[in-house]
Design a protein around this motif. Structure first.
Motif, short mmCIF file in Angstrom:
data_model
loop_
_atom_site.label_atom_id
_atom_site.label_comp_id
_atom_site.label_asym_id
_atom_site.label_seq_id
_atom_site.Cartn_x
_atom_site.Cartn_y
_atom_site.Cartn_z
N VAL A 92 0.83 -1.21 0.00
CA VAL A 92 0.00 0.00 0.00
C VAL A 92 0.86 1.26 0.00
CG1 VAL A 92 -1.98 -1.09 1.10
CG2 VAL A 92 -0.16 -0.14 2.51
N THR A 93 0.25 2.37 -0.40
CA THR A 93 0.97 3.64 -0.42
C THR A 93 0.60 4.47 0.80
OG1 THR A 93 -0.79 4.58 -1.76
CG2 THR A 93 1.12 3.69 -2.94
N ASN A 125 -6.44 4.15 8.98
CA ASN A 125 -6.73 5.33 8.17
C ASN A 125 -5.45 6.13 7.93
OD1 ASN A 125 -9.68 5.50 7.62
ND2 ASN A 125 -9.78 5.34 9.84
N SER A 126 -5.31 6.64 6.72
CA SER A 126 -4.16 7.48 6.37
C SER A 126 -2.85 6.82 6.81
CB SER A 126 -4.31 8.86 7.02
OG SER A 126 -3.39 9.77 6.47
N LEU A 127 -2.54 5.75 6.14
CA LEU A 127 -1.39 4.92 6.45
C LEU A 127 -0.09 5.73 6.48
CD1 LEU A 127 -0.94 1.72 6.69
CD2 LEU A 127 0.04 1.96 4.39
N GLU A 128 0.76 5.43 7.44
CA GLU A 128 2.07 6.07 7.51
C GLU A 128 3.17 5.02 7.30
OE1 GLU A 128 2.65 8.55 10.89
OE2 GLU A 128 0.74 9.62 10.63
N ALA A 129 4.35 5.49 6.92
CA ALA A 129 5.45 4.58 6.62
C ALA A 129 5.79 3.68 7.82
CB ALA A 129 6.68 5.36 6.20
N GLU A 130 5.61 4.20 9.01
CA GLU A 130 5.94 3.44 10.22
C GLU A 130 4.96 2.30 10.49
OE1 GLU A 130 5.76 6.47 13.22
OE2 GLU A 130 3.67 6.01 13.71
N ASP A 131 3.89 2.23 9.72
CA ASP A 131 2.89 1.16 9.90
C ASP A 131 3.28 -0.12 9.17
OD1 ASP A 131 0.24 3.64 9.63
OD2 ASP A 131 1.44 3.02 11.36
N ALA A 132 4.40 -0.12 8.49
CA ALA A 132 4.89 -1.35 7.85
C ALA A 132 5.17 -2.39 8.93
CB ALA A 132 6.17 -1.05 7.07
N ALA A 133 4.46 -3.50 8.86
CA ALA A 133 4.51 -4.49 9.93
C ALA A 133 3.65 -5.67 9.54
CB ALA A 133 4.01 -3.89 11.25
N LYS A 173 0.90 -9.30 6.35
CA LYS A 173 2.07 -8.46 6.21
C LYS A 173 1.75 -7.24 5.35
CE LYS A 173 7.00 -8.53 5.06
NZ LYS A 173 8.15 -9.36 4.63
N LEU A 174 2.02 -6.08 5.90
CA LEU A 174 1.74 -4.82 5.22
C LEU A 174 3.05 -4.20 4.75
CD1 LEU A 174 -1.07 -3.58 4.91
CD2 LEU A 174 -0.58 -2.14 6.87
N GLU A 175 3.15 -4.00 3.45
CA GLU A 175 4.35 -3.37 2.88
C GLU A 175 3.97 -1.97 2.42
OE1 GLU A 175 7.18 -5.13 -0.40
OE2 GLU A 175 5.63 -3.93 -1.37
#
Lengths: 106, 120
Positions: A13-14, A76-84, A102-104
């Motif tokens: 996701v972006t 909501n409003s994904l942030e880069a730190e949510d990669a996990a 897994k979220l990339e």
């Protein structure tokens, strides 16, 4: 044994996108469903408890919903730190975990 | 602040018994709560092994029950895991964790985890 099935297994996701992860239980578990976030080489961290209850210190962009057998974690409003990797966990009958999502971040 | 720290051998031979200890600080085990073990094979998901109350009451994962023993040592404020007859499939990062109080059955505090490899 209660089996938890998450979908999807992987999602790319972006930033700023809205993400939805689902968890389906093999039998009704009421609201005894919890969500954890695990970053690489770290222990899991509790995000949401009892389907929709927020946890102190967890950003408000994380929310949960559902009851019975179908549950959703929304970011909501994904942030880069949510990669996990995200796991659901049921405590209705002993304990089981979902297989993880897994979220990339692109 | 509650802290948990796992310790034990990082390498165990097949057919032997895996033994780990979780030292708890910042909270007295005697005061309550359940304390549990959870494992994660490399690159895989989480598996609950079992939990123990300060009174000694235990609950185990049915798939591991025949091989698992969890005990508590209140004098040392720690609890332990023994897993017998191990095979390569038992290689994993082993976490200890605290389960919340009555009606709050989540794992709210976790140790950093310790990697155990089963190999001859």
């Amino acid at each position: 044994e209660i089996v938890l099935t998450q979908s999807p297994d992987f999602q790319s996701v972006t930033p700023k996108e809205k993400v939805t992860i689902t968890c389906r239980a093999s039998q009704s578990i009421g609201s005894s469903l919890h969500w954890y976030q695990q970053k690489p080489d770290q222990s899991p961290k509790l995000l949401i408890k009892y389907a929709s209850q927020s946890i102190s210190g967890v950003p408000s962009r994380f929310s949960g919903s559902g009851s019975g057998t179908d549950f959703t974690l929304t970011i909501n409003s994904l942030e880069a730190e949510d990669a996990a990797t995200y796991y659901c966990h049921q405590s209705s009958s002993l304990n089981t975990f979902g297989q993880g999502t897994k979220l990339e971040i692109k | 602040q509650v802290q948990l720290q796992e310790s034990g051998p990082g390498l165990v031979k097949p057919s032997e018994t895996l033994s780990l200890t979780c030292a708890v600080s910042g909270y007295s085990i005697s005061s309550g709560y359940y304390w549990g073990w959870i494992r994660q094979p490399p690159g895989k998901g989480l598996e609950w092994i079992g939990s123990i109350y300060h009174s000694g009451t235990t609950y185990y994962n049915p798939s591991l029950k025949s091989r698992v023993t969890i005990s508590v040592d209140k004098s040392k404020n720690q609890f332990s895991l023994k897993l017998s007859s191990v095979t390569a499939a038992d290689s994993a990062v082993y976490y200890c964790a605290r389960r919340g109080g009555f009606g709050d059955y989540v794992f709210d505090y976790w140790g950093q985890g310790t990697l155990v490899t089963v190999s001859s």
